[in-house]
Design a protein around this motif. Structure first.
Motif, PDB file in Angstrom:
ATOM      1  N   MET A   1       0.819  -1.196   0.000  1.00  0.00           N
ATOM      2  CA  MET A   1       0.000   0.000   0.000  1.00  0.00           C
ATOM      3  C   MET A   1       0.865   1.263   0.000  1.00  0.00           C
ATOM      4  SD  MET A   1      -2.905   1.279  -0.154  1.00  0.00           S
ATOM      5  CE  MET A   1      -4.458   1.527   0.584  1.00  0.00           C
ATOM      6  N   THR A   2       1.988   1.241   0.711  1.00  0.00           N
ATOM      7  CA  THR A   2       2.871   2.398   0.780  1.00  0.00           C
ATOM      8  C   THR A   2       3.394   2.760  -0.600  1.00  0.00           C
ATOM      9  OG1 THR A   2       3.518   1.792   3.022  1.00  0.00           O
ATOM     10  CG2 THR A   2       4.947   3.333   1.878  1.00  0.00           C
ATOM     11  N   LYS A   3       3.756   1.758  -1.380  1.00  0.00           N
ATOM     12  CA  LYS A   3       4.285   2.021  -2.724  1.00  0.00           C
ATOM     13  C   LYS A   3       3.222   2.652  -3.624  1.00  0.00           C
ATOM     14  CE  LYS A   3       7.885  -1.429  -2.575  1.00  0.00           C
ATOM     15  NZ  LYS A   3       8.484  -2.608  -3.170  1.00  0.00           N
ATOM     16  N   LEU A   4       1.987   2.208  -3.483  1.00  0.00           N
ATOM     17  CA  LEU A   4       0.901   2.782  -4.274  1.00  0.00           C
ATOM     18  C   LEU A   4       0.673   4.244  -3.874  1.00  0.00           C
ATOM     19  CD1 LEU A   4      -1.481   2.557  -6.270  1.00  0.00           C
ATOM     20  CD2 LEU A   4      -2.879   1.833  -4.318  1.00  0.00           C
ATOM     21  N   LEU A   5       0.599   4.502  -2.573  1.00  0.00           N
ATOM     22  CA  LEU A   5       0.402   5.880  -2.096  1.00  0.00           C
ATOM     23  C   LEU A   5       1.547   6.795  -2.528  1.00  0.00           C
ATOM     24  CD1 LEU A   5      -0.910   5.167   1.511  1.00  0.00           C
ATOM     25  CD2 LEU A   5      -2.221   6.103  -0.401  1.00  0.00           C
ATOM     26  N   LEU A   6       2.768   6.299  -2.401  1.00  0.00           N
ATOM     27  CA  LEU A   6       3.927   7.094  -2.800  1.00  0.00           C
ATOM     28  C   LEU A   6       3.900   7.356  -4.309  1.00  0.00           C
ATOM     29  CD1 LEU A   6       6.539   8.523  -2.072  1.00  0.00           C
ATOM     30  CD2 LEU A   6       7.719   6.315  -2.281  1.00  0.00           C
ATOM     31  N   SER A   7       3.535   6.360  -5.072  1.00  0.00           N
ATOM     32  CA  SER A   7       3.457   6.530  -6.534  1.00  0.00           C
ATOM     33  C   SER A   7       2.421   7.574  -6.919  1.00  0.00           C
ATOM     34  CB  SER A   7       3.117   5.189  -7.206  1.00  0.00           C
ATOM     35  OG  SER A   7       4.148   4.259  -6.991  1.00  0.00           O
ATOM     36  N   VAL A   8       1.253   7.516  -6.295  1.00  0.00           N
ATOM     37  CA  VAL A   8       0.203   8.503  -6.592  1.00  0.00           C
ATOM     38  C   VAL A   8       0.660   9.892  -6.153  1.00  0.00           C
ATOM     39  CG1 VAL A   8      -2.167   9.212  -6.088  1.00  0.00           C
ATOM     40  CG2 VAL A   8      -1.648   6.808  -6.520  1.00  0.00           C
ATOM     41  N   HIS A   9       1.304   9.977  -5.006  1.00  0.00           N
ATOM     42  CA  HIS A   9       1.810  11.258  -4.499  1.00  0.00           C
ATOM     43  C   HIS A   9       2.817  11.875  -5.478  1.00  0.00           C
ATOM     44  CE1 HIS A   9       3.552  14.267  -1.870  1.00  0.00           C
ATOM     45  NE2 HIS A   9       4.723  13.636  -1.857  1.00  0.00           N
ATOM     46  N   VAL A  10       3.789  11.086  -5.922  1.00  0.00           N
ATOM     47  CA  VAL A  10       4.815  11.593  -6.835  1.00  0.00           C
ATOM     48  C   VAL A  10       4.205  11.944  -8.191  1.00  0.00           C
ATOM     49  CG1 VAL A  10       6.919  10.961  -8.106  1.00  0.00           C
ATOM     50  CG2 VAL A  10       6.715  10.428  -5.665  1.00  0.00           C
ATOM     51  N   LEU A  11       3.337  11.084  -8.711  1.00  0.00           N
ATOM     52  CA  LEU A  11       2.680  11.384  -9.989  1.00  0.00           C
ATOM     53  C   LEU A  11       1.834  12.657  -9.899  1.00  0.00           C
ATOM     54  CD1 LEU A  11       1.673   7.845 -11.263  1.00  0.00           C
ATOM     55  CD2 LEU A  11       3.216   9.463 -12.381  1.00  0.00           C
ATOM     56  N   ALA A  12       1.101  12.798  -8.815  1.00  0.00           N
ATOM     57  CA  ALA A  12       0.289  14.009  -8.642  1.00  0.00           C
ATOM     58  C   ALA A  12       1.180  15.245  -8.583  1.00  0.00           C
ATOM     59  CB  ALA A  12      -0.567  13.902  -7.377  1.00  0.00           C
ATOM     60  N   ALA A  13       2.296  15.141  -7.887  1.00  0.00           N
ATOM     61  CA  ALA A  13       3.210  16.281  -7.795  1.00  0.00           C
ATOM     62  C   ALA A  13       3.748  16.657  -9.175  1.00  0.00           C
ATOM     63  CB  ALA A  13       4.360  15.957  -6.839  1.00  0.00           C
ATOM     64  N   ILE A  14       4.130  15.667  -9.941  1.00  0.00           N
ATOM     65  CA  ILE A  14       4.675  15.935 -11.281  1.00  0.00           C
ATOM     66  C   ILE A  14       3.590  16.475 -12.212  1.00  0.00           C
ATOM     67  CG2 ILE A  14       5.622  14.843 -13.355  1.00  0.00           C
ATOM     68  CD1 ILE A  14       7.097  12.894 -11.398  1.00  0.00           C
ATOM     69  N   LEU A  15       2.445  15.807 -12.234  1.00  0.00           N
ATOM     70  CA  LEU A  15       1.395  16.146 -13.197  1.00  0.00           C
ATOM     71  C   LEU A  15       0.566  17.369 -12.815  1.00  0.00           C
ATOM     72  CD1 LEU A  15       0.180  12.542 -14.047  1.00  0.00           C
ATOM     73  CD2 LEU A  15       1.704  14.017 -15.393  1.00  0.00           C
ATOM     74  N   VAL A  16       0.614  17.774 -11.557  1.00  0.00           N
ATOM     75  CA  VAL A  16      -0.181  18.922 -11.120  1.00  0.00           C
ATOM     76  C   VAL A  16       0.708  20.135 -10.844  1.00  0.00           C
ATOM     77  CG1 VAL A  16      -1.751  19.789  -9.349  1.00  0.00           C
ATOM     78  CG2 VAL A  16      -2.024  17.475 -10.211  1.00  0.00           C
ATOM     79  N   VAL A  17       1.722  19.971 -10.031  1.00  0.00           N
ATOM     80  CA  VAL A  17       2.565  21.109  -9.671  1.00  0.00           C
ATOM     81  C   VAL A  17       3.400  21.557 -10.869  1.00  0.00           C
ATOM     82  CG1 VAL A  17       4.369  21.952  -8.134  1.00  0.00           C
ATOM     83  CG2 VAL A  17       2.593  20.441  -7.252  1.00  0.00           C
ATOM     84  N   GLY A  18       3.850  20.612 -11.674  1.00  0.00           N
ATOM     85  CA  GLY A  18       4.638  20.953 -12.857  1.00  0.00           C
ATOM     86  C   GLY A  18       3.924  21.933 -13.781  1.00  0.00           C
ATOM     87  N   PRO A  19       2.704  21.623 -14.214  1.00  0.00           N
ATOM     88  CA  PRO A  19       1.994  22.565 -15.085  1.00  0.00           C
ATOM     89  C   PRO A  19       1.720  23.918 -14.432  1.00  0.00           C
ATOM     90  CG  PRO A  19       1.017  20.399 -15.280  1.00  0.00           C
ATOM     91  CD  PRO A  19       2.019  20.326 -14.162  1.00  0.00           C
ATOM     92  N   ILE A  20       1.473  23.927 -13.130  1.00  0.00           N
ATOM     93  CA  ILE A  20       1.248  25.214 -12.455  1.00  0.00           C
ATOM     94  C   ILE A  20       2.515  26.060 -12.523  1.00  0.00           C
ATOM     95  CG2 ILE A  20       0.801  26.378 -10.259  1.00  0.00           C
ATOM     96  CD1 ILE A  20      -0.924  23.975  -9.465  1.00  0.00           C
ATOM     97  N   THR A  21       3.673  25.456 -12.242  1.00  0.00           N
ATOM     98  CA  THR A  21       4.912  26.228 -12.248  1.00  0.00           C
ATOM     99  C   THR A  21       5.221  26.777 -13.636  1.00  0.00           C
ATOM    100  OG1 THR A  21       6.289  24.259 -12.543  1.00  0.00           O
ATOM    101  CG2 THR A  21       5.918  24.992 -10.289  1.00  0.00           C
ATOM    102  N   VAL A  22       4.969  25.970 -14.665  1.00  0.00           N
ATOM    103  CA  VAL A  22       5.240  26.433 -16.029  1.00  0.00           C
ATOM    104  C   VAL A  22       4.241  27.519 -16.433  1.00  0.00           C
ATOM    105  CG1 VAL A  22       5.264  25.747 -18.460  1.00  0.00           C
ATOM    106  CG2 VAL A  22       6.342  24.283 -16.737  1.00  0.00           C
ATOM    107  N   ALA A  23       2.955  27.266 -16.232  1.00  0.00           N
ATOM    108  CA  ALA A  23       1.926  28.236 -16.633  1.00  0.00           C
ATOM    109  C   ALA A  23       2.069  29.550 -15.863  1.00  0.00           C
ATOM    110  CB  ALA A  23       0.532  27.641 -16.421  1.00  0.00           C
ATOM    111  N   ALA A  24       2.318  29.462 -14.566  1.00  0.00           N
ATOM    112  CA  ALA A  24       2.471  30.682 -13.760  1.00  0.00           C
ATOM    113  C   ALA A  24       3.718  31.453 -14.177  1.00  0.00           C
ATOM    114  CB  ALA A  24       2.529  30.331 -12.277  1.00  0.00           C
ATOM    115  N   SER A  25       4.773  30.744 -14.546  1.00  0.00           N
ATOM    116  CA  SER A  25       6.004  31.404 -14.979  1.00  0.00           C
ATOM    117  C   SER A  25       5.830  32.116 -16.316  1.00  0.00           C
ATOM    118  CB  SER A  25       7.142  30.385 -15.085  1.00  0.00           C
ATOM    119  OG  SER A  25       7.452  29.852 -13.825  1.00  0.00           O
ATOM    120  N   LEU A  26       5.049  31.543 -17.209  1.00  0.00           N
ATOM    121  CA  LEU A  26       4.820  32.139 -18.526  1.00  0.00           C
ATOM    122  C   LEU A  26       3.794  33.272 -18.498  1.00  0.00           C
ATOM    123  CD1 LEU A  26       4.712  28.913 -20.732  1.00  0.00           C
ATOM    124  CD2 LEU A  26       6.506  30.660 -20.697  1.00  0.00           C
ATOM    125  N   PHE A  27       2.898  33.244 -17.522  1.00  0.00           N
ATOM    126  CA  PHE A  27       1.786  34.195 -17.492  1.00  0.00           C
ATOM    127  C   PHE A  27       2.206  35.664 -17.582  1.00  0.00           C
ATOM    128  CE2 PHE A  27      -1.165  37.065 -15.533  1.00  0.00           C
ATOM    129  CZ  PHE A  27      -2.363  36.733 -16.141  1.00  0.00           C
TER     130      PHE A  27
END
Length: 148
Positions: A1-27
């Motif tokens: 279960m820990t590996k699944l939670l960690l995987s979702v956490h890392v994927l969410a960070a990459i797929l959500v925070v990444g676009p925010i940082t790029v879009a906010a930087s370009l705005f």
């Protein structure tokens, strides 16, 4: 279960925070040009900010599974994440909205818009640095006893 939670956490960070940082930087650049791209970048930031709640939720669930909820590196990461979220919600998104609506007030709106865009660029840099520090803390985990 820990590996699944960690995987979702890392994927969410990459797929959500990444676009925010790029879009906010370009705005600010596109807002200064009065480009319709600025409105799209604002929508990306706003939409992904809502989805970004998944990152700390799955991070906390992972920390609970690992038994590291009281570790200093995790508490520091949580504090920095809260600060980054506050910068996004209370400064970046309202600043973007202000530039999009032209709600600068009376007087020289060109100079005011330029100042607001510059301030927004600085705040976005702070937001990005906060996330970079959180990533380093998550990788290095100073003082952790759960492995490298």
């Amino acid at each position: 279960m820990t590996k699944l939670l960690l995987s979702v956490h890392v994927l969410a960070a990459i797929l959500v925070v990444g676009p925010i940082t790029v879009a906010a930087s370009l705005f600010p650049r596109y807002a200064r040009q009065a480009s319709p791209v600025a409105a799209l970048l604002h929508r990306i930031c706003r939409g992904y900010a809502v989805a970004g709640v998944a990152v700390p939720v799955f991070g906390l669930a992972t920390a609970l599974q690992l038994g590291v909820l009281t570790d200093a590196w995790l508490l520091t990461s949580l504090a920095l994440t809260a600060i980054a979220a506050a910068v996004l919600a209370l400064a970046i998104l309202p600043g973007q909205r202000l530039l999009l609506t032209g709600g600068e007030g009376d007087g020289d709106t060109t100079g005011a818009s330029r100042a607001t865009a510059s301030r927004l660029a600085m705040l976005t840099g702070v937001f990005n640095i906060l996330w970079a520090v959180v990533v380093v803390l998550m990788i290095v985990r100073p003082g952790s006893t759960t492995g490298a």
